[in-house]
Design a protein around this motif. Structure first.
Motif, PDB file in Angstrom:
ATOM      1  N   ASP A 183      18.818  13.557  27.416  1.00 41.93           N
ATOM      2  CA  ASP A 183      17.681  14.477  27.435  1.00 41.93           C
ATOM      3  C   ASP A 183      17.875  15.474  28.572  1.00 41.93           C
ATOM      4  O   ASP A 183      18.108  15.087  29.712  1.00 41.93           O
ATOM      5  CB  ASP A 183      16.375  13.712  27.633  1.00 41.93           C
ATOM      6  N   GLY A 184      17.780  16.732  28.255  1.00 37.94           N
ATOM      7  CA  GLY A 184      17.971  17.767  29.252  1.00 37.94           C
ATOM      8  C   GLY A 184      18.662  18.960  28.629  1.00 37.94           C
ATOM      9  O   GLY A 184      19.084  18.918  27.461  1.00 37.94           O
ATOM     10  N   PRO A 185      18.805  20.058  29.381  1.00 31.54           N
ATOM     11  CA  PRO A 185      19.457  21.255  28.850  1.00 31.54           C
ATOM     12  C   PRO A 185      20.848  20.945  28.300  1.00 31.54           C
ATOM     13  O   PRO A 185      21.662  20.332  28.982  1.00 31.54           O
ATOM     14  CB  PRO A 185      19.535  22.179  30.078  1.00 31.54           C
ATOM     15  N   GLY A 186      21.102  21.343  27.058  1.00 31.38           N
ATOM     16  CA  GLY A 186      22.390  21.090  26.423  1.00 31.38           C
ATOM     17  C   GLY A 186      22.481  19.764  25.704  1.00 31.38           C
ATOM     18  O   GLY A 186      23.412  19.544  24.925  1.00 31.38           O
ATOM     19  N   GLY A 187      21.554  18.866  25.967  1.00 24.31           N
ATOM     20  CA  GLY A 187      21.597  17.561  25.320  1.00 24.31           C
ATOM     21  C   GLY A 187      21.139  17.621  23.875  1.00 24.31           C
ATOM     22  O   GLY A 187      20.279  18.424  23.515  1.00 24.31           O
ATOM     23  N   HIS A 188      21.736  16.779  23.042  1.00 22.25           N
ATOM     24  CA  HIS A 188      21.366  16.663  21.626  1.00 22.25           C
ATOM     25  C   HIS A 188      21.483  17.995  20.881  1.00 22.25           C
ATOM     26  O   HIS A 188      20.707  18.263  19.958  1.00 22.25           O
ATOM     27  CB  HIS A 188      19.937  16.124  21.486  1.00 22.25           C
ATOM     28  N   ASP A 189      22.446  18.835  21.292  1.00 27.88           N
ATOM     29  CA  ASP A 189      22.624  20.110  20.593  1.00 27.88           C
ATOM     30  C   ASP A 189      23.866  20.116  19.706  1.00 27.88           C
ATOM     31  O   ASP A 189      24.224  21.139  19.124  1.00 27.88           O
ATOM     32  CB  ASP A 189      22.681  21.278  21.574  1.00 27.88           C
ATOM     33  N   GLY A 190      24.540  18.973  19.616  1.00 35.62           N
ATOM     34  CA  GLY A 190      25.726  18.862  18.781  1.00 35.62           C
ATOM     35  C   GLY A 190      27.010  19.252  19.466  1.00 35.62           C
ATOM     36  O   GLY A 190      28.082  19.164  18.860  1.00 35.62           O
ATOM     37  N   CYS A 191      26.944  19.675  20.730  1.00 35.09           N
ATOM     38  CA  CYS A 191      28.137  20.084  21.487  1.00 35.09           C
ATOM     39  C   CYS A 191      28.314  19.182  22.703  1.00 35.09           C
ATOM     40  O   CYS A 191      27.328  18.774  23.333  1.00 35.09           O
ATOM     41  CB  CYS A 191      28.017  21.533  21.965  1.00 35.09           C
ATOM     42  N   GLY A 192      29.568  18.886  23.064  1.00 37.91           N
ATOM     43  CA  GLY A 192      29.825  18.117  24.268  1.00 37.91           C
ATOM     44  C   GLY A 192      29.498  18.923  25.515  1.00 37.91           C
ATOM     45  O   GLY A 192      29.539  20.161  25.514  1.00 37.91           O
ATOM     46  N   THR A 193      29.188  18.232  26.597  1.00 36.92           N
ATOM     47  CA  THR A 193      28.778  18.911  27.832  1.00 36.92           C
ATOM     48  C   THR A 193      29.862  19.825  28.372  1.00 36.92           C
ATOM     49  O   THR A 193      29.577  20.931  28.846  1.00 36.92           O
ATOM     50  CB  THR A 193      28.388  17.873  28.898  1.00 36.92           C
ATOM     51  N   ARG A 194      31.117  19.395  28.333  1.00 38.67           N
ATOM     52  CA  ARG A 194      32.191  20.243  28.855  1.00 38.67           C
ATOM     53  C   ARG A 194      32.217  21.588  28.134  1.00 38.67           C
ATOM     54  O   ARG A 194      32.307  22.643  28.775  1.00 38.67           O
ATOM     55  CB  ARG A 194      33.550  19.547  28.717  1.00 38.67           C
ATOM     56  N   ASP A 195      32.122  21.568  26.819  1.00 40.59           N
ATOM     57  CA  ASP A 195      32.132  22.824  26.076  1.00 40.59           C
ATOM     58  C   ASP A 195      30.889  23.653  26.369  1.00 40.59           C
ATOM     59  O   ASP A 195      30.948  24.890  26.410  1.00 40.59           O
ATOM     60  CB  ASP A 195      32.261  22.559  24.580  1.00 40.59           C
ATOM     61  N   ASN A 196      29.755  23.004  26.590  1.00 40.69           N
ATOM     62  CA  ASN A 196      28.555  23.747  26.961  1.00 40.69           C
ATOM     63  C   ASN A 196      28.759  24.501  28.263  1.00 40.69           C
ATOM     64  O   ASN A 196      28.357  25.662  28.400  1.00 40.69           O
ATOM     65  CB  ASN A 196      27.359  22.803  27.095  1.00 40.69           C
ATOM     66  N   VAL A 197      29.363  23.834  29.253  1.00 46.72           N
ATOM     67  CA  VAL A 197      29.591  24.482  30.547  1.00 46.72           C
ATOM     68  C   VAL A 197      30.581  25.631  30.408  1.00 46.72           C
ATOM     69  O   VAL A 197      30.387  26.714  30.972  1.00 46.72           O
ATOM     70  CB  VAL A 197      30.079  23.460  31.597  1.00 46.72           C
TER      71      VAL A 197
END
Length: 222
Positions: free
Chosen positions: A70-84
């Motif tokens: 839960d948090g920005p970028g979470g549960h959006d279908g993308c891994g955190t590294r790619d989000n950053v």
């Protein structure tokens, strides 16, 4: 103070440090953050830190770059590294068929060296994702008592604690705190000091007296 892995030219008579990079916090802002965080004498050594998530490992901050938080970028279908990467790079391209999730190339204005670094997925290690407040340091400083969900959120916090940076500097930094490591490009130390203290304040994590001295010294030139 001499930063690990760099030469502190500020100690040379007549040397003036470079002006802070654009967008860096001011001296007043850093001193305000310093006043908001708890200071402890030394970093304790709390047992039980295991980052790995293989069978039998502690996985205390959850699987690396998970999307399940839960948090920005979470549960959006993308891994955190790619989000950053998507947030940090310019001229970004994505792998076809990934709904603009998997970053394949781009250019980073590196916040530690000040250099422009080209990224291609075939040489992914050239740009790495840094936990500004290192996970092992956070564990020692109080995260060992957090809930598992809070630790996973901390490890994937794209707003506060994660930065895309050049690989060599990230490797040099490792799990060091400001008393042991500062960006080798002095123009970016004010930015780093503000970022580190923002994480500490957001998560009520303390800093050591040595870190306080290092960050206070940085603030003098901000």
């Amino acid at each position: 103070m001499t930063a690990f892995g760099s030469c502190d030219r500020a100690s040379i008579p007549g040397f003036s440090p470079p002006p802070p990079a654009p967008g860096s916090p001011t001296r007043v802002q850093i001193e305000d953050l310093l006043a908001r965080v708890q200071v402890v004498a030394d970093r304790p050594d709390n047992p039980g830190y295991e980052r790995g998530c293989k069978s039998g490992e502690g996985c205390v901050f959850g699987p690396a770059w998970t999307d399940d938080y839960d948090g920005p970028g979470g549960h959006d279908g993308c891994g955190t590294r790619d989000n950053v990467l998507a947030l940090s790079l310019t001229e970004v391209t994505f792998r076809d068929g990934t709904r603009n999730c998997v970053v394949t190339s781009g250019v980073l204005a590196d916040p530690y060296s000040g250099e422009s670094v080209a990224f291609v997925k075939a040489d992914a290690g050239k740009i790495q994702i840094d936990h500004v407040y290192p996970l092992s340091a956070a564990w020692d400083m109080g995260a060992n008592a957090w809930t598992p969900d809070k630790r996973v959120q901390f490890a994937n916090d794209i707003d506060f604690n994660l930065l895309a940076v050049n690989g060599p500097d990230n490797q040099s930094k490792s799990d060091s705190t400001p008393a042991q490591w500062l960006p080798p490009n002095a123009a970016y130390r004010c930015f780093y000091a503000g970022k580190y203290l923002s994480v500490a304040a957001q998560y009520a994590l303390p800093i050591t007296q040595a870190d306080q001295r290092a960050l206070s010294s940085v603030a003098q030139n901000c």
